[in-house]
Enzyme design. Structure first.
Site, PDB file in Angstrom:
ATOM      1  N   ALA A  71      -5.883  12.977  67.663  1.00  0.00           N
ATOM      2  CA  ALA A  71      -6.780  12.664  68.784  1.00  0.00           C
ATOM      3  C   ALA A  71      -8.182  13.158  68.437  1.00  0.00           C
ATOM      4  O   ALA A  71      -8.347  14.108  67.668  1.00  0.00           O
ATOM      5  CB  ALA A  71      -6.280  13.334  70.047  1.00  0.00           C
ATOM      6  N   GLU A 107      -2.033  20.716  65.792  1.00  0.00           N
ATOM      7  CA  GLU A 107      -2.627  21.093  67.083  1.00  0.00           C
ATOM      8  C   GLU A 107      -2.705  22.604  67.271  1.00  0.00           C
ATOM      9  O   GLU A 107      -3.642  23.117  67.884  1.00  0.00           O
ATOM     10  CB  GLU A 107      -1.827  20.478  68.245  1.00  0.00           C
ATOM     11  CG  GLU A 107      -2.008  18.974  68.419  1.00  0.00           C
ATOM     12  CD  GLU A 107      -0.978  18.148  67.665  1.00  0.00           C
ATOM     13  OE1 GLU A 107      -0.417  18.645  66.658  1.00  0.00           O
ATOM     14  OE2 GLU A 107      -0.749  16.999  68.082  1.00  0.00           O
ATOM     15  N   GLY A 157      -1.867  13.723  67.440  1.00  0.00           N
ATOM     16  CA  GLY A 157      -1.642  12.614  68.354  1.00  0.00           C
ATOM     17  C   GLY A 157      -1.350  11.300  67.646  1.00  0.00           C
ATOM     18  O   GLY A 157      -0.724  10.401  68.226  1.00  0.00           O
ATOM     19  N   GLU A 194       2.233  11.543  66.884  1.00  0.00           N
ATOM     20  CA  GLU A 194       2.963  11.317  68.143  1.00  0.00           C
ATOM     21  C   GLU A 194       3.040   9.819  68.450  1.00  0.00           C
ATOM     22  O   GLU A 194       4.041   9.329  68.970  1.00  0.00           O
ATOM     23  CB  GLU A 194       2.279  12.058  69.289  1.00  0.00           C
ATOM     24  CG  GLU A 194       2.379  13.571  69.143  1.00  0.00           C
ATOM     25  CD  GLU A 194       1.755  14.292  70.324  1.00  0.00           C
ATOM     26  OE1 GLU A 194       2.503  14.797  71.164  1.00  0.00           O
ATOM     27  OE2 GLU A 194       0.520  14.342  70.398  1.00  0.00           O
TER      28      GLU A 194
HETATM   29  N1  DAK Z   1     -11.280  14.290  65.817  1.00  0.00           N
HETATM   30  C1  DAK Z   1     -12.605  13.997  65.656  1.00  0.00           C
HETATM   31  N2  DAK Z   1     -13.184  13.793  64.442  1.00  0.00           N
HETATM   32  C2  DAK Z   1     -12.413  13.901  63.348  1.00  0.00           C
HETATM   33  C3  DAK Z   1     -11.027  14.200  63.448  1.00  0.00           C
HETATM   34  C4  DAK Z   1     -10.462  14.392  64.759  1.00  0.00           C
HETATM   35  N3  DAK Z   1      -9.152  14.609  64.967  1.00  0.00           N
HETATM   36  N4  DAK Z   1     -10.514  14.241  62.203  1.00  0.00           N
HETATM   37  C5  DAK Z   1     -11.540  13.965  61.376  1.00  0.00           C
HETATM   38  N5  DAK Z   1     -12.668  13.750  62.050  1.00  0.00           N
HETATM   39  C6  DAK Z   1     -14.000  13.428  61.517  1.00  0.00           C
HETATM   40  C7  DAK Z   1     -14.652  14.656  60.903  1.00  0.00           C
HETATM   41  O1  DAK Z   1     -15.281  15.442  61.886  1.00  0.00           O
HETATM   42  C8  DAK Z   1     -15.644  13.990  59.954  1.00  0.00           C
HETATM   43  O2  DAK Z   1     -16.741  13.526  60.715  1.00  0.00           O
HETATM   44  P1  DAK Z   1     -18.269  13.681  60.157  1.00  0.00           P
HETATM   45  O3  DAK Z   1     -18.456  15.131  59.910  1.00  0.00           O
HETATM   46  O4  DAK Z   1     -18.280  12.857  58.882  1.00  0.00           O
HETATM   47  O5  DAK Z   1     -19.106  13.123  61.256  1.00  0.00           O
HETATM   48  C9  DAK Z   1     -14.899  12.761  59.470  1.00  0.00           C
HETATM   49  O6  DAK Z   1     -13.888  12.521  60.422  1.00  0.00           O
HETATM   50  C10 DAK Z   1     -14.236  12.986  58.120  1.00  0.00           C
HETATM   51  O7  DAK Z   1     -13.448  14.154  58.226  1.00  0.00           O
HETATM   52  P2  DAK Z   1     -13.587  15.394  57.198  1.00  0.00           P
HETATM   53  O8  DAK Z   1     -14.952  15.457  56.617  1.00  0.00           O
HETATM   54  O9  DAK Z   1     -13.080  16.591  57.881  1.00  0.00           O
HETATM   55  O10 DAK Z   1     -12.583  14.911  56.053  1.00  0.00           O
HETATM   56  P3  DAK Z   1     -11.708  15.828  55.101  1.00  0.00           P
HETATM   57  O11 DAK Z   1     -11.070  14.876  54.139  1.00  0.00           O
HETATM   58  O12 DAK Z   1     -12.488  16.968  54.568  1.00  0.00           O
HETATM   59  O13 DAK Z   1     -10.567  16.464  56.034  1.00  0.00           O
HETATM   60  C11 DAK Z   1      -8.832  16.352  57.731  1.00  0.00           C
HETATM   61  C12 DAK Z   1      -9.653  15.590  56.637  1.00  0.00           C
HETATM   62  C13 DAK Z   1      -7.949  15.335  58.412  1.00  0.00           C
HETATM   63  C14 DAK Z   1      -7.965  17.428  57.067  1.00  0.00           C
HETATM   64  C15 DAK Z   1      -9.830  17.032  58.715  1.00  0.00           C
HETATM   65  O14 DAK Z   1     -10.769  16.046  59.143  1.00  0.00           O
HETATM   66  C16 DAK Z   1      -9.142  17.560  59.898  1.00  0.00           C
HETATM   67  O15 DAK Z   1      -8.538  18.673  59.868  1.00  0.00           O
HETATM   68  N6  DAK Z   1      -9.208  16.855  61.025  1.00  0.00           N
HETATM   69  C17 DAK Z   1      -8.619  17.278  62.285  1.00  0.00           C
HETATM   70  C18 DAK Z   1      -7.118  17.092  62.267  1.00  0.00           C
HETATM   71  C19 DAK Z   1      -6.454  17.574  63.524  1.00  0.00           C
HETATM   72  O16 DAK Z   1      -6.542  18.747  63.897  1.00  0.00           O
HETATM   73  N7  DAK Z   1      -5.776  16.666  64.216  1.00  0.00           N
HETATM   74  C20 DAK Z   1      -5.137  16.973  65.485  1.00  0.00           C
HETATM   75  C21 DAK Z   1      -6.109  16.703  66.608  1.00  0.00           C
HETATM   76  S1  DAK Z   1      -5.461  17.259  68.177  1.00  0.00           S
HETATM   77  C22 DAK Z   1      -3.008  14.431  74.754  1.00  0.00           C
HETATM   78  C23 DAK Z   1      -1.960  14.822  74.021  1.00  0.00           C
HETATM   79  C24 DAK Z   1      -2.084  15.001  72.673  1.00  0.00           C
HETATM   80  C25 DAK Z   1      -3.260  14.821  72.044  1.00  0.00           C
HETATM   81  C26 DAK Z   1      -4.322  14.415  72.788  1.00  0.00           C
HETATM   82  C27 DAK Z   1      -4.204  14.202  74.132  1.00  0.00           C
HETATM   83  N8  DAK Z   1      -2.874  14.271  76.161  1.00  0.00           N
HETATM   84  C28 DAK Z   1      -1.714  14.771  76.828  1.00  0.00           C
HETATM   85  C29 DAK Z   1      -3.816  13.504  76.874  1.00  0.00           C
HETATM   86  C30 DAK Z   1      -3.375  15.068  70.617  1.00  0.00           C
HETATM   87  C31 DAK Z   1      -4.126  16.031  70.111  1.00  0.00           C
HETATM   88  C32 DAK Z   1      -4.487  16.002  68.679  1.00  0.00           C
HETATM   89  O17 DAK Z   1      -4.148  15.144  67.924  1.00  0.00           O
END
Ligand code: DAK
Length: 254
Positions: free
Chosen positions: A64, A130, A107, A110
């Site tokens: 997400a 997360e 997400g 999921e």
């Molecule tokens: N959100 C926003 N931007 C993201 C992102 C994310 N999840 N993942 C990557 N990006 C963006 C980065 O900020 C970067 O943007 P710029 O800086 O270029 O503007 C661009 O994508 C490229 O990413 P990186 O530069 O970080 O690329 P790397 O290859 O170095 O790293 C990575 C890739 C995937 C390891 C890293 O980007 C990363 O750790 N990303 C976050 C992964 C993460 O934590 N995912 C889980 C998110 S929380 C809900 C229920 C559930 C959910 C939501 C709602 N409800 C009940 C309503 C779910 C929650 C989640 O999924």
């Protein structure tokens, strides 16, 4: 219908839904999830579409969109509407396949858990990070993941936030097929399923999904009712007659 965050195309009775926010590794924002809901309504109602594939080019999705969530209040977090749309996808009456390369995190994974099948590259990067953000999977992940791979393995992935390779996910049963080109593999499978009797597929899916919700005897009774309903379809007559007449069946979805 045209969308801003996803691309939907439809060929040979197979719809491919591409998550399409490449600049943020296809991170799922609320607009994208709303579009997924609309696309699934449309594809569910389109008789030409028999099977749906969800995928993303280079990356499935990195979870997400964190920028969407950082300042939410508890009330806003509760209303942040992922689960109703995810449930809609999980209950879609047509087979849904996730084709995964690159990152499939949080997400996004999921979302993949709502699909019937998950095909990934051996090097895909899969996980539920997360916990590193101070939350846990909240779009069905704490419920669907243990049902798929068992509570202990689900806890290990969710507690650690570890990102594992596709081949390790395959060993856990989180991914059911490994392929160098998951979209191609998914398309071949989808075209095969598209030729199968749709009502039997739909009711088989309902029965298998019900196994998560009900006790064994209730499930077996539900199965018996649905199984008997198939004998009201012309596809059941066609399938069995074709066998007896030693020819290929042609199913019409009725
Ligand atoms: N959100 C926003 N931007 C993201 C992102 C994310 N999840 N993942 C990557 N990006 C963006 C980065 O900020 C970067 O943007 P710029 O800086 O270029 O503007 C661009 O994508 C490229 O990413 P990186 O530069 O970080 O690329 P790397 O290859 O170095 O790293 C990575 C890739 C995937 C390891 C890293 O980007 C990363 O750790 N990303 C976050 C992964 C993460 O934590 N995912 C889980 C998110 S929380 C809900 C229920 C559930 C959910 C939501 C709602 N409800 C009940 C309503 C779910 C929650 C989640 O999924």
């Amino acid at each position: 219908m045209s969308y801003e965050n996803i691309i939907v195309r439809n060929e040979n009775n197979v719809a491919v839904v591409n998550l399409n926010r490449p600049k943020s590794l296809n991170a799922l924002n609320s607009d994208m999830v709303a579009e997924l809901g609309k696309a699934f309504d449309e594809l569910t109602g389109d008789a030409q579409v028999k099977v749906i594939i969800i995928t993303g080019e280079k990356n499935f999705a990195a979870g997400a969109d964190i920028t969407n969530m950082v300042e939410l209040t508890p009330e806003e977090a509760y209303d942040f509407a992922f689960s109703p749309i995810y449930n809609k996808i999980a209950n879609c009456p047509k087979p849904v396949i996730a084709a995964i390369e690159g990152f499939a995190l949080g997400g996004a994974m999921e979302l993949a858990l709502c699909c019937d099948l998950r095909i990934a590259t051996p090097t895909a990067k899969i996980g539920f990070p997360e916990i590193t953000l101070g939350i846990f999977p909240g779009a069905g992940g704490t419920q669907r993941l243990p049902r798929l791979i068992g509570a202990a393995q689900a806890k290990k992935l969710i507690y650690t936030g570890a990102i594992i390779r596709g081949e390790a996910a395959y060993a856990l049963g989180l991914v059911d097929t490994l392929a160098e080109n998951p979209l191609k593999e998914a398309t071949t499978l989808a075209e095969d399923l598209a030729a199968k009797p749709p009502v039997a597929l739909k009711l088989a899916k309902e029965c298998i999904n019900a196994a998560d919700d009900v006790d064994l005897n209730t499930g077996v009774a539900f199965e018996a009712t649905n199984w008997a309903r198939l004998f009201a379809t012309s596809d059941q007559k066609e399938g069995m007659r074709a066998f007896i007449e030693k020819r290929k069946p042609t199913f019409v979805g009725k």
